[in-house]
Design a protein around this motif. Sequence first.
Motif, short mmCIF file in Angstrom:
data_model
loop_
_atom_site.label_atom_id
_atom_site.label_comp_id
_atom_site.label_asym_id
_atom_site.label_seq_id
_atom_site.Cartn_x
_atom_site.Cartn_y
_atom_site.Cartn_z
N ALA A 115 59.32 42.39 77.97
CA ALA A 115 58.69 43.24 76.95
C ALA A 115 58.53 44.65 77.49
O ALA A 115 58.87 45.63 76.83
CB ALA A 115 57.33 42.66 76.56
N TYR A 116 58.04 44.74 78.71
CA TYR A 116 57.85 46.04 79.33
C TYR A 116 59.18 46.78 79.45
O TYR A 116 59.29 47.95 79.10
CB TYR A 116 57.21 45.87 80.71
N LEU A 117 60.20 46.10 79.92
CA LEU A 117 61.49 46.75 80.12
C LEU A 117 62.11 47.19 78.80
O LEU A 117 62.85 48.16 78.74
CB LEU A 117 62.46 45.81 80.84
N THR A 118 61.81 46.47 77.75
CA THR A 118 62.41 46.81 76.46
C THR A 118 61.90 48.12 75.91
O THR A 118 62.65 48.89 75.31
CB THR A 118 62.16 45.68 75.44
N ILE A 119 60.61 48.40 76.09
CA ILE A 119 60.13 49.64 75.49
C ILE A 119 60.07 50.79 76.49
O ILE A 119 59.76 51.92 76.11
CB ILE A 119 58.72 49.48 74.88
N LYS A 120 60.40 50.49 77.72
CA LYS A 120 60.37 51.57 78.71
C LYS A 120 61.31 52.68 78.27
O LYS A 120 62.42 52.46 77.83
CB LYS A 120 60.86 50.98 80.04
N ARG A 121 60.85 53.88 78.42
CA ARG A 121 61.67 54.99 77.96
C ARG A 121 62.89 55.16 78.82
O ARG A 121 62.81 55.12 80.02
CB ARG A 121 60.85 56.27 78.03
N ASN A 122 64.01 55.35 78.23
CA ASN A 122 65.22 55.61 78.99
C ASN A 122 65.44 57.11 79.07
O ASN A 122 65.87 57.72 78.11
CB ASN A 122 66.43 54.98 78.33
N GLU A 123 65.10 57.67 80.20
CA GLU A 123 65.33 59.11 80.35
C GLU A 123 66.82 59.32 80.45
O GLU A 123 67.53 58.48 80.96
CB GLU A 123 64.71 59.65 81.65
N GLU A 124 67.27 60.41 79.98
CA GLU A 124 68.68 60.74 80.14
C GLU A 124 68.98 60.86 81.62
O GLU A 124 68.26 61.51 82.35
CB GLU A 124 69.00 62.08 79.46
N ASN A 125 69.99 60.19 82.08
CA ASN A 125 70.32 60.25 83.50
C ASN A 125 70.84 61.62 83.88
O ASN A 125 71.57 62.24 83.13
CB ASN A 125 71.36 59.21 83.85
N GLU A 126 70.43 62.07 85.06
CA GLU A 126 70.99 63.34 85.52
C GLU A 126 72.46 63.09 85.82
O GLU A 126 72.86 61.98 86.09
CB GLU A 126 70.33 63.81 86.81
N GLU A 127 73.23 64.13 85.77
CA GLU A 127 74.64 63.99 86.09
C GLU A 127 74.78 63.89 87.60
O GLU A 127 74.32 64.75 88.33
CB GLU A 127 75.40 65.23 85.60
N PHE A 128 75.39 62.83 88.06
CA PHE A 128 75.66 62.71 89.49
C PHE A 128 77.07 63.20 89.75
O PHE A 128 77.96 63.02 88.94
CB PHE A 128 75.54 61.25 89.91
N THR A 129 77.28 63.77 90.91
CA THR A 129 78.63 64.21 91.23
C THR A 129 79.33 63.26 92.18
O THR A 129 80.52 63.32 92.37
CB THR A 129 78.63 65.61 91.86
N GLU A 130 78.56 62.39 92.80
CA GLU A 130 79.17 61.47 93.75
C GLU A 130 78.69 60.05 93.52
O GLU A 130 77.62 59.83 92.99
CB GLU A 130 78.81 61.85 95.18
N SER A 131 79.48 59.11 93.96
CA SER A 131 79.07 57.71 93.86
C SER A 131 78.70 57.18 95.23
O SER A 131 79.07 57.75 96.25
CB SER A 131 80.22 56.87 93.32
N HIS A 132 77.99 56.08 95.23
CA HIS A 132 77.69 55.34 96.46
C HIS A 132 79.01 54.94 97.13
O HIS A 132 79.96 54.60 96.44
CB HIS A 132 76.89 54.09 96.07
#
Lengths: 279, 115
Positions: A115-132
């Motif tokens: 329930a908590y995860l469902t309403i948690k706000r999804n912030e727009e992800n910052e643009e990453f330039t590199e991957s792990h």
Amino acid sequence: MTVLTFSVLIFFFSLLAGLLGALTGLGGGVVIIPVLVLGFHVNIHYAMGASLISVIATSSGTAAAYLREGYTNLRIGMFLETAAVMGALAGALLLAWISKLVLTVLFGIILFISAYLTIKRNEENEEFTESHPWAVSLGLDGTYPFRNTLKAYKVQSVPIALLIMGFAGMVSGLLGIGSGALKVLAMDQALRLPYKVATTTSNFMIGITAAVSAGIYFANGYIQPTLTFPVVIGVTLGAYLGAKLLTRIHSQTLRIIFSLVICFIGIQMIVKAFTGNIG
Amino acid sequence: MIGQRIESVISVVLIIGTLLSLLFVFSGGVMYLQQHGAETMQMEFANYKPQLFSLSFSAFNMINIGLAILVATQLLRVIMLVFFYLWQRNYYFTFISLFISIVLIYSTLYPFLTV
């Protein structure tokens, strides 16, 4: 009540479960198990068996649609799935040793988390330039349809995602649910994938994880045909309708309502666990 | 791009598998309701012990076959990926898909080993 009445009622609740599942990304399990256990006094093991099958059905249906549209990242899905299937196997095998009380309480807790995860706000992800680094060597980056083009994205924190995925798999095997919420968590928060990629990839994965548990559940007699058949038909139909409705419904309101309902159910399950009488 | 085509192929496999499964489950369900619809519902399912498929067309069998097809479809989509990645010479993912296939096959065979 007669067999017919029971089956028809279960069908309608499953329809609702499939509908809500397709609209919120949560699997049918969070609706089906409480309905069967609290409403119909079905033994929780059999409710879990029915729920597991419904997860496979909805995963197949929704994955079919999302794969076509190009949101699902197959490589990430398969890579993370290695952890999930190991977890699922462990969870399903452990199941026979766990008391129903513990299962019910655990289920209630997972409901709160979902329930908590469902309403948690999804912030727009910052643009990453590199991957792990792991993501780079495995080629996990991808693109997804955004507006009229394909937008590229990068992939972060792979080891943590694997850990969460293993846990999600174990929960799935232990409780007969899809763990979609946990999977999306791993991909959205750890890997930092675009939200739609996370949800669609999760949808792709949950069917495989559930299928791993299915054989073990079947051997233990938890998958009862009389209970399962109205569930499968109802959930598949509901999920199909839900996917059609998706564009016309304001999902945020729906998610809030759904989360409140789930919290309420979670409380009920825990109360019931402690006042005895679990099927 | 074959990359996009593999997704379409898997998508079709999933749809066909699910529909086929539903066909069996629905037929079995209807048969079951015809035979037992008016009886009082027993919530105790303990009388039903898992039986592996016999060759009869009983209602339970039909439903179980439908469920087995549903699970088999999941296995099929993973196995298809094994061959796809092999064809792509992507050995990391061939291995990953193979691993998942093996776990799935083990769990599918589990009832036959223990029942």
